[in-house]
Design an enzyme around this catalytic site. Structure first.
Site, PDB file in Angstrom:
ATOM      1  N   ASP A 127      -6.571   0.642   1.792  1.00  0.00           N
ATOM      2  CA  ASP A 127      -6.337   0.470   3.223  1.00  0.00           C
ATOM      3  C   ASP A 127      -7.609  -0.091   3.857  1.00  0.00           C
ATOM      4  O   ASP A 127      -8.559  -0.445   3.164  1.00  0.00           O
ATOM      5  CB  ASP A 127      -5.911   1.791   3.877  1.00  0.00           C
ATOM      6  CG  ASP A 127      -6.978   2.877   3.756  1.00  0.00           C
ATOM      7  OD1 ASP A 127      -8.107   2.588   3.267  1.00  0.00           O
ATOM      8  OD2 ASP A 127      -6.688   4.021   4.139  1.00  0.00           O
ATOM      9  N   LYS A 177       0.826  -1.204   0.000  1.00  0.00           N
ATOM     10  CA  LYS A 177       0.000   0.000   0.000  1.00  0.00           C
ATOM     11  C   LYS A 177       0.857   1.249   0.000  1.00  0.00           C
ATOM     12  O   LYS A 177       0.605   2.200  -0.748  1.00  0.00           O
ATOM     13  CB  LYS A 177      -0.932   0.017   1.221  1.00  0.00           C
ATOM     14  CG  LYS A 177      -1.976   1.119   1.161  1.00  0.00           C
ATOM     15  CD  LYS A 177      -2.421   1.595   2.523  1.00  0.00           C
ATOM     16  CE  LYS A 177      -1.416   2.556   3.120  1.00  0.00           C
ATOM     17  NZ  LYS A 177      -1.903   3.213   4.357  1.00  0.00           N
TER      18      LYS A 177
END
Length: 218
Positions: free
Chosen positions: A140, A122
């Site tokens: 997320d 991420k």
């Protein structure tokens, strides 16, 4: 609504609400963004934005400067972000790697970023999207939760959710859309404030939904 129709509504409504979403982490270049995103793991953006001015102001804002710092000095500043020892060690180590392997520059390469200490998938995608403009869809826990509430995915983890969202939305929208979903989630569809039956988008997409929706953890 079909899944495609739901995705189209989400895309249009978020564009109306957040036509030009800012990057929530304060930064001045790709390196300071990389460090800020690293620090944001299990920490709020507000806290990170309070810590980074001190970190960069006192110890330096370049790989050259931070590679020279002892890990305890970095940890003393970043400790309020949580996971202080790990994050401090990662910051010092990745700074040295950038000097040794990338001429002191943050590489515009997803795999190279993911090989840096403390940099996960991420984090690497955020840097690729916001620093280099490469179409990316960082997912997320906020995005994972909302995508489930809107039945855009049945993903059991963020990687599966990322794949599903990339198939649903045009690549040209990815970089802006992931920020728009984050801002909407924080303001209207929070973990405690909406259970899939409260906020505007949830009630528009599923007007007949009566029971709280349980989402799968990332």
């Amino acid at each position: 609504m079909t899944k495609a129709e739901r995705a189209d509504y989400v895309l249009r409504r978020l564009a109306e609400l957040y036509p030009d979403p800012p990057v929530p982490l304060d930064h001045s270049d790709s390196f300071t963004l990389l460090i800020a995103v690293l620090l944001s793991a299990q920490c709020t953006d507000i806290r990170v934005n309070q810590i980074t001015p001190k970190l960069f102001g006192e110890l330096g804002h370049t790989p050259q400067a931070l590679a020279k710092q002892p890990v305890p000095a970095i940890e003393a500043i970043v400790k309020p972000c949580g996971l202080g020892p790990q994050k401090a060690k990662a910051i010092q180590a990745l700074s040295q790697i950038l000097l040794d392997e990338h001429d002191g520059q943050v590489p515009a390469d997803l795999e190279a970023l993911e090989r840096l200490p403390g940099v996960g998938h991420k984090t690497a995608q955020v840097v690729m999207a916001q620093s280099f403009g490469v179409p990316s869809f960082p997912v997320d826990t906020h995005i994972h939760r909302l995508a489930q509430r809107w039945k855009l995915t049945d993903g059991k983890n963020v990687l599966q959710t990322e794949r599903d969202l990339k198939r649903l939305f045009p690549e040209s929208a990815w970089n802006k859309l992931h920020l728009q979903i984050i801002f909407y989630g924080r303001e209207h569809c929070t973990a405690r404030g909406c259970d899939g039956t409260v906020c505007e988008i949830c009630t528009t997409l599923f007007p007949e939904r009566k029971r709280a929706l349980r989402t799968k953890k990332a």
